[in-house]
Structure formats: structure tokens, C-alpha cells
Enzyme design. Sequence first.
Site, PDB file in Angstrom:
ATOM      1  N   SER A   1       0.820  -1.212   0.000  1.00  0.00           N
ATOM      2  CA  SER A   1       0.000   0.000   0.000  1.00  0.00           C
ATOM      3  C   SER A   1       0.850   1.256   0.000  1.00  0.00           C
ATOM      4  O   SER A   1       0.343   2.338  -0.292  1.00  0.00           O
ATOM      5  CB  SER A   1      -0.983   0.008   1.172  1.00  0.00           C
ATOM      6  OG  SER A   1      -0.402  -0.504   2.313  1.00  0.00           O
TER       7      SER A   1
ATOM      8  N   HIS B   1      -3.174  -3.695  -5.845  1.00  0.00           N
ATOM      9  CA  HIS B   1      -3.466  -3.196  -4.498  1.00  0.00           C
ATOM     10  C   HIS B   1      -4.950  -3.316  -4.156  1.00  0.00           C
ATOM     11  O   HIS B   1      -5.769  -2.546  -4.656  1.00  0.00           O
ATOM     12  CB  HIS B   1      -2.993  -1.731  -4.388  1.00  0.00           C
ATOM     13  CG  HIS B   1      -3.147  -1.149  -3.021  1.00  0.00           C
ATOM     14  ND1 HIS B   1      -3.429   0.178  -2.801  1.00  0.00           N
ATOM     15  CD2 HIS B   1      -3.073  -1.721  -1.789  1.00  0.00           C
ATOM     16  CE1 HIS B   1      -3.503   0.392  -1.502  1.00  0.00           C
ATOM     17  NE2 HIS B   1      -3.301  -0.735  -0.877  1.00  0.00           N
TER      18      HIS B   1
ATOM     19  N   GLU C   1      -6.444  -1.364  -7.253  1.00  0.00           N
ATOM     20  CA  GLU C   1      -5.553  -0.512  -8.040  1.00  0.00           C
ATOM     21  C   GLU C   1      -4.520  -1.392  -8.751  1.00  0.00           C
ATOM     22  O   GLU C   1      -3.856  -2.212  -8.113  1.00  0.00           O
ATOM     23  CB  GLU C   1      -4.834   0.478  -7.119  1.00  0.00           C
ATOM     24  CG  GLU C   1      -5.773   1.510  -6.527  1.00  0.00           C
ATOM     25  CD  GLU C   1      -5.094   2.449  -5.541  1.00  0.00           C
ATOM     26  OE1 GLU C   1      -5.451   3.636  -5.516  1.00  0.00           O
ATOM     27  OE2 GLU C   1      -4.213   2.007  -4.781  1.00  0.00           O
TER      28      GLU C   1
ATOM     29  N   ASN D   1      -5.189   6.251  -1.592  1.00  0.00           N
ATOM     30  CA  ASN D   1      -4.545   6.829  -0.406  1.00  0.00           C
ATOM     31  C   ASN D   1      -4.071   8.255  -0.658  1.00  0.00           C
ATOM     32  O   ASN D   1      -3.907   9.034   0.276  1.00  0.00           O
ATOM     33  CB  ASN D   1      -3.384   5.952   0.072  1.00  0.00           C
ATOM     34  CG  ASN D   1      -3.898   4.752   0.859  1.00  0.00           C
ATOM     35  OD1 ASN D   1      -4.999   4.777   1.391  1.00  0.00           O
ATOM     36  ND2 ASN D   1      -3.106   3.695   0.905  1.00  0.00           N
TER      37      ASN D   1
HETATM   38  N1  LIG Z   1      -4.180  -4.551   6.163  1.00  0.00           N
HETATM   39  C1  LIG Z   1      -4.605  -3.711   5.249  1.00  0.00           C
HETATM   40  O1  LIG Z   1      -5.627  -3.002   5.424  1.00  0.00           O
HETATM   41  C2  LIG Z   1      -3.883  -3.586   3.934  1.00  0.00           C
HETATM   42  C3  LIG Z   1      -4.542  -2.979   2.839  1.00  0.00           C
HETATM   43  C4  LIG Z   1      -3.904  -2.923   1.609  1.00  0.00           C
HETATM   44  C5  LIG Z   1      -2.631  -3.432   1.473  1.00  0.00           C
HETATM   45  N2  LIG Z   1      -1.993  -4.000   2.555  1.00  0.00           N
HETATM   46  C6  LIG Z   1      -0.652  -4.541   2.321  1.00  0.00           C
HETATM   47  O2  LIG Z   1      -0.756  -5.971   2.234  1.00  0.00           O
HETATM   48  C7  LIG Z   1       0.410  -6.577   2.753  1.00  0.00           C
HETATM   49  C8  LIG Z   1       0.035  -7.549   3.853  1.00  0.00           C
HETATM   50  O3  LIG Z   1      -0.691  -6.885   4.841  1.00  0.00           O
HETATM   51  P1  LIG Z   1      -1.624  -7.670   5.894  1.00  0.00           P
HETATM   52  O4  LIG Z   1      -2.373  -6.627   6.636  1.00  0.00           O
HETATM   53  O5  LIG Z   1      -2.377  -8.754   5.205  1.00  0.00           O
HETATM   54  O6  LIG Z   1      -0.515  -8.300   6.848  1.00  0.00           O
HETATM   55  P2  LIG Z   1      -0.643  -9.543   7.853  1.00  0.00           P
HETATM   56  O7  LIG Z   1       0.340  -9.316   8.922  1.00  0.00           O
HETATM   57  O8  LIG Z   1      -2.069  -9.808   8.232  1.00  0.00           O
HETATM   58  O9  LIG Z   1      -0.159 -10.780   6.956  1.00  0.00           O
HETATM   59  C9  LIG Z   1       1.134 -10.921   6.471  1.00  0.00           C
HETATM   60  C10 LIG Z   1       1.422 -12.397   6.292  1.00  0.00           C
HETATM   61  O10 LIG Z   1       2.638 -12.507   5.578  1.00  0.00           O
HETATM   62  C11 LIG Z   1       3.432 -13.531   6.169  1.00  0.00           C
HETATM   63  N3  LIG Z   1       4.824 -13.251   5.833  1.00  0.00           N
HETATM   64  C12 LIG Z   1       5.613 -12.267   6.327  1.00  0.00           C
HETATM   65  N4  LIG Z   1       6.810 -12.273   5.702  1.00  0.00           N
HETATM   66  C13 LIG Z   1       6.757 -13.274   4.773  1.00  0.00           C
HETATM   67  C14 LIG Z   1       7.674 -13.766   3.796  1.00  0.00           C
HETATM   68  N5  LIG Z   1       8.875 -13.238   3.661  1.00  0.00           N
HETATM   69  N6  LIG Z   1       7.273 -14.763   3.003  1.00  0.00           N
HETATM   70  C15 LIG Z   1       6.034 -15.320   3.148  1.00  0.00           C
HETATM   71  N7  LIG Z   1       5.150 -14.916   4.067  1.00  0.00           N
HETATM   72  C16 LIG Z   1       5.492 -13.898   4.867  1.00  0.00           C
HETATM   73  C17 LIG Z   1       3.095 -13.458   7.646  1.00  0.00           C
HETATM   74  O11 LIG Z   1       3.383 -14.693   8.294  1.00  0.00           O
HETATM   75  C18 LIG Z   1       1.607 -13.143   7.602  1.00  0.00           C
HETATM   76  O12 LIG Z   1       0.825 -14.317   7.577  1.00  0.00           O
HETATM   77  C19 LIG Z   1       1.323  -5.428   3.174  1.00  0.00           C
HETATM   78  O13 LIG Z   1       2.178  -5.136   2.108  1.00  0.00           O
HETATM   79  C20 LIG Z   1       0.357  -4.290   3.423  1.00  0.00           C
HETATM   80  O14 LIG Z   1       0.942  -3.029   3.248  1.00  0.00           O
HETATM   81  C21 LIG Z   1      -2.593  -4.095   3.768  1.00  0.00           C
END
Ligand SMILES: NC(=O)c1ccc[n+]([C@@H]2O[C@H](COP(=O)([O-])OP(=O)(O)OC[C@H]3O[C@@H](n4cnc5c(N)ncnc54)[C@H](O)[C@@H]3O)[C@@H](O)[C@H]2O)c1
Length: 507
Positions: A121, A142, A154, A192
Site C-alpha cells: 500500500s 493493491h 488498483e 490513499n
Molecule cells: N491490512 C490492510 O488493510 C492492507 C490494505 C492494503 C494493502 N496492505 C498490504 O498488504 C500486505 C500484507 O498486509 P496484511 O495486513 O495482510 O498483513 P498480515 O500481517 O495480516 O499478513 C502478512 C502475512 O505474511 C506472512 N509473511 C511475512 N513475511 C513473509 C515472507 N517473507 N514470506 C512469506 N510470508 C510472509 C506473515 O506470516 C503473515 O501471515 C502489506 O504489504 C500491506 O501493506 C494491507
Amino acid sequence: MTYDIQSMAVIGVGIMGSGIAQIAAQSGHTTYLYDTKEGAALQAKEKLAATFQKLVDKNKISAEQAENANKHLIVAAQLEDLKACDLIVEAIIERLDIKQALMQQLEEIVSDTTILASNTSSLSITAIAANCKKPQRVVGFHFFNPVPLMKVVEVIQGLKTDPRIVDALNELSRAFGHRPVVAKDTPGFIINHAGRAYGTEALKILNENVCDISEIDRILRDGVGFRMGPFELMDLTGLDVSHPVMESIYHQYYEEARYKPNPLTKQMLEAKQLGRKVNQGFYHYETGTKTGEKPAQFVERLTDYPKVWIAADFAEDKQQLEDYLIQQNIVLDTGLEPLPESLCLLACYGEDTTQAATRLKVNPQQAVGIDMLYGISKHRTLMPSLATNTEYRQVAHSMFNLDGAMVSMIAESIGFVAQRVLAMVINLGCDIAQQNIASVDDINAAVRLGLGYPFGPIEWGDHIGSQKILLILNRISTLTYDPRYRPSPWLQRRVALNLPLTFNSGF
Ligand SMILES: NC(=O)c1ccc[n+]([C@@H]2O[C@H](COP(=O)([O-])OP(=O)(O)OC[C@H]3O[C@@H](n4cnc5c(N)ncnc54)[C@H](O)[C@@H]3O)[C@@H](O)[C@H]2O)c1
């Protein structure tokens, strides 16, 4: 070549990865699940099976559809299991070095034609692709939380991304039931970025002591029609999420005044006053319910009203005010200049009542400003000048409450609450179009679906009247010298040529 996406993988099956896997499996795409955390992929598959069952119980999908979706989810024990995938979407931790390393590692495993997408994001797609042998295969994809309900995605084109990959992801998004919007790789992409105006301008208004948070929320929610007031929204999102986004976009755009964050949210973050999740943010929460909202101000009905003299920047505003006052049996003062005892109602734009009274050569003691930007059907905002007599203040308040509509009385502000916030939202949308970050259609759709605003920012400008928005920004800029309010060239040119803001000649 064309990219045909049949099988895909999601790496990182947390909140976002699981959501992406859900819609992929439901739309019939074989989807591998991989996570470095022991057992996480299997757990995600089981959780999704429970989700599908719930959807069956609610008659949202059939038992057969659930079974099919389950069949399309495959747990991968190692990265090598993903080698035959057409698309890999990473949704892992938000760290550039780790995402870069993952992309490099994947390039060693997958075929030359596999698309590598990131759900980041806040990081640059171009930077994530920087160490890849084939950066043209890296793209942003995204999604928003919760993925199955937020029907927009996106598709972000890095500096080197192959445009055919963008086309392929657009098609895939539609197969998921999502609206793709294509964005250039720029800070905050579309949603954003476009969302920066709402909270920052509301915080600035609060900072200037124009009125309290309840009043700002009421004006923007009940008057303008936003689903939530900016302070309610910041409480819901949590300042641990929204403050860093405000700072990051501000710094990534090299301290651009339009995105300037506010010291108040930093302080609240330090005090761990994050919002709903800790029961204390701008409001207080008890068992999930908001408390501490100041009720709307009510006022006594008067028996006598003075005559009302009206000055307005726009004829339609004057007409609307006259119609309302006549309906309430209030006598109008129609002289060229106001009688000494008349209430002077100033339907002004982009200035405070002191400025408007001075410009119109009206006695500020008799003057009350009224915001006509969003009409007066549901809610009204009144702004007495510093010098307005208490009697006129009460008279104006009572007069606009005669039909039971809510009235917000605010202290002087250069531009009213709604004018400032809407002008910033619309101007920012215009600037995003001017920078060619996305098409007008995509900006409007992204904001409606991603931020839940009643209109996209550019179409909203046309709906309200772009000349009003330009007048607000020009006057505020002149009076405050703050570059934050400078009107976008996109807006200036279209107003000058009397063209809709949605107009784009393609040049
Ligand atoms: N949470 C939101 O609202 C949101 C919205 C849009 C985008 N994002 C983006 O999505 C991505 C994930 O966010 P999230 O909120 O789902 O996080 P999260 O913490 O819920 O999940 C991340 C997962 O990735 C795993 N992980 C971490 N490093 C890893 C690796 N090297 N290889 C494989 N697995 C790995 C973790 O074990 C975990 O299960 C981020 O880049 C975040 O910026 C999040």
C-alpha cells in the site's frame, strides 16, 4: 504475447492474502497459498472453508460453489511449488528489502512469463522491481480491506511494467467482480493519495478553533453527505494506521503543503489514543459505542424577527435563501443597501464573515455568513463575524432552525468547514488528473468505491459547480498565503473555458 491467467498464488496469507485468495478461488482460479509462518497456509485454507460455509448458510453462494472454491485452494509447502503459476501476488510484511528479496527469489523459480504482483500500500512498485532481472513483469495489485467487500483494486504500473500485464490484471480483476483502476507508480497511488484532503483539512479546521470535532463531523456527515465525519473515520481506522500514511505521503512528495499532517495526531499516537480499538481516540467508546459526542445546538424560537438583507456570490443561492425565508414568513429587506436594523445574511465563499462584510461594505455587527455550498435542505452552517451582535447571532440561529433542520454555528473561518474540506477534496482529485496518475473515470470510481464518498472528486466538482470551488480556493489562497490551497491548473483551465471538470481532450 498475451498473458492468460489461470493459476495463481498468494504469498503471505494474513488479512489481505486470505481475502485475495478467497475471491480468486470463488472466481474459479486455482490458487496456491504460501506463508513462511509454520501452518499458516493450511490454517488460512481452513478458515476460508469456514467462510464459504457461512456464505452457503446465508444463501449467498450455493453448496456447489463453496465446494468448487475449496477445490481451487491448494496449500504450498515451499516456494518451488509455485513454479507453474501464471501470477504470484505477494501480501507479506510491508518492508521494501524483504519484498525485493522475495521477488528476486521468485525469479529463480518461476517461468519467464509469470507475473509478479505486489499488494503493497505504500512502497514503490518500481523500487520493489529494482533488483529483478525482468522488472517489466513486476506490477502493483493493491486491494483494500476487507477484500471481498471492497470492490475496487488498483493496478499499478511501475516505470518498467509491461502494459500487457496491466491489461491482464484488469481482466482478472473484472473476473473477480472488482473494478480495476489503473494508477501510475506514485506515492499513495490513487486512493490513499485522494484520501489525504479529508482528514488533514478537518484537523486544520480543528486547530484553528473554528468548532469542535462533533460539529465538524456533523457538518460533513449530515450536511455534505460523507458516510462518516473525518474524526469518526480516523477513530475507526486507528491513528497507528492513518497518521503514518499522512506522514509518509507528505514526505514522499517532498513536503508538499497540500498533504501536510497535523501535530495533534502525532501527539495522540504518542499517547496511544488511537481510536476505537483502544476505546479512546477523538471520541470515547464504551463497549464499542461512541460516547462524548456533543449534541447539536438548539435554540429558542423567537416571536419577532428583523428584516433580512441578503448578499450572495451566486444568484441561485440568493434565490434559495429568499424562498426559505418567505416560507417562514420572514420579511426581506430588498434595498440596495441594508437598513440599519436588518440582519445581513452573507452567502459568501472562501472568506470569513469579517472579510465578506468588509468587501460588501456591510456593518459586521449585523452580519452572519451562511454556507450555501451544499444547499440548505438538510443542515445549515452559520458563521457570525467576531463583531456580530449577540442578538443577530441568536436571530439567525433561530431563523434557520424554524423548519427543524439542524444548524451548526461556527467561529470565523476563512471558508466554511464544508467549503474548505470539499474544495480540498475536489482540488486534489483535479491535481491527480493533472499529474496523469490515472484517468478521470478511474479517479472518480476509485474514490467512490475505495473511500466511500458519495461522488468521485472530479464529478463532485461539476455537481457543485467548479466556479464555486475555484472561487473558494482563490479567495483562501489570497487571504492565507498558504500554498496548500492553490488551485490546480486542471481546475483553473476548465473553469476559464467553461468546460466540465471531467473533460479531457487527451492532450
Ligand atoms: N491490512 C490492510 O488493510 C492492507 C490494505 C492494503 C494493502 N496492505 C498490504 O498488504 C500486505 C500484507 O498486509 P496484511 O495486513 O495482510 O498483513 P498480515 O500481517 O495480516 O499478513 C502478512 C502475512 O505474511 C506472512 N509473511 C511475512 N513475511 C513473509 C515472507 N517473507 N514470506 C512469506 N510470508 C510472509 C506473515 O506470516 C503473515 O501471515 C502489506 O504489504 C500491506 O501493506 C494491507
